[in-house]
Design a protein around this motif. Structure first.
Motif, PDB file in Angstrom:
ATOM      1  N   PHE A  20       0.839  -1.200   0.000  1.00 32.78           N
ATOM      2  CA  PHE A  20       0.000   0.000   0.000  1.00 32.78           C
ATOM      3  C   PHE A  20       0.871   1.245   0.000  1.00 32.78           C
ATOM      4  N   PRO A  21       0.380   2.344  -0.610  1.00 34.33           N
ATOM      5  CA  PRO A  21       1.114   3.611  -0.493  1.00 34.33           C
ATOM      6  C   PRO A  21       1.218   4.023   0.977  1.00 34.33           C
ATOM      7  N   ALA A  22       2.381   4.532   1.356  1.00 34.71           N
ATOM      8  CA  ALA A  22       2.591   4.982   2.738  1.00 34.71           C
ATOM      9  C   ALA A  22       1.748   6.219   3.005  1.00 34.71           C
ATOM     10  N   ALA A  61       4.020  -2.860   3.575  1.00 34.75           N
ATOM     11  CA  ALA A  61       3.558  -4.232   3.339  1.00 34.75           C
ATOM     12  C   ALA A  61       2.710  -4.610   4.540  1.00 34.75           C
ATOM     13  N   ARG A  62       1.441  -4.930   4.291  1.00 37.00           N
ATOM     14  CA  ARG A  62       0.513  -5.221   5.374  1.00 37.00           C
ATOM     15  C   ARG A  62      -0.168  -6.566   5.155  1.00 37.00           C
ATOM     16  N   VAL A  63      -0.427  -7.251   6.255  1.00 36.55           N
ATOM     17  CA  VAL A  63      -1.108  -8.542   6.223  1.00 36.55           C
ATOM     18  C   VAL A  63      -2.521  -8.348   5.672  1.00 36.55           C
ATOM     19  N   THR A  64      -2.900  -9.171   4.687  1.00 36.87           N
ATOM     20  CA  THR A  64      -4.247  -9.082   4.121  1.00 36.87           C
ATOM     21  C   THR A  64      -5.052 -10.355   4.346  1.00 36.87           C
ATOM     22  N   SER A  65      -4.413 -11.402   4.868  1.00 39.80           N
ATOM     23  CA  SER A  65      -5.149 -12.613   5.222  1.00 39.80           C
ATOM     24  C   SER A  65      -4.455 -13.273   6.404  1.00 39.80           C
TER      25      SER A  65
END
Length: 168
Positions: A20-22, A61-65
């Motif tokens: 995602f964009p910061a 970078a983020r957890v999506t599941s």
């Protein structure tokens, strides 16, 4: 393959991440992760100051599941006059060897191109073998070094390697 690895892979759900964009609201998390990865932690104020500059961009970078385990990693860069510089990149120890550094760098490279950039520079500690491997796989090459640039917690100093990637 170790015994049971096949079955383990069948029953363990891999954590999935999206890039995602910061955003300004990320600064506190960026500061915490930066402190885990680097001797000199940048404060959330430093990140906020960078994020308010038009030339600075970044990605998280983020957890999506799966279970929510927080921020997986981030990258910040600055672009001006056809060049970009990776200001910092960090991936949580919890998520090493999952390709997050690669994905974050690709996002920064794409954004650099979108902003008209033709070249990206970065500095890396000569002892950071995993980062050097990543950058070399991406096509970066060493163009200079800065002896004694980085300080560690024991009073020692290490060399920063300056690396460059031409995007054309």
């Amino acid at each position: 393959m170790k015994p049971g690895a096949f079955l383990e892979n069948l029953f363990v759900r891999k954590i999935e991440f999206d890039i995602f964009p910061a955003e300004n609201s990320d600064c506190d998390e960026f500061s915490r992760l930066h402190g885990e990865r680097f001797y000199r932690r940048w404060g959330d104020g430093e990140f906020h100051s960078l994020m308010t500059q038009d030339t600075v961009f970044g990605f998280s970078a983020r957890v999506t599941s799966g279970p929510s385990l927080g921020l997986g990693g981030f990258v910040l860069a600055r672009a001006a006059a056809g060049e970009a510089e990776i200001l910092t990149i960090a991936v949580s120890d919890k998520f090493g060897r999952q390709g997050l550094g690669w994905r974050l760098m690709l996002a920064a490279m794409r954004e650099t191109r979108a902003r008209g950039g033709e070249t990206i520079f970065l500095e890396v500690d000569e002892g950071n073998v995993s980062a050097l491997g990543l950058y070399r796989k991406l096509g970066f090459r060493q163009v200079a070094e800065r002896k004694g640039y980085y300080a560690d917690g024991d009073g020692g100093r290490s060399t920063a390697l300056v690396m460059r990637l031409d995007l054309r």
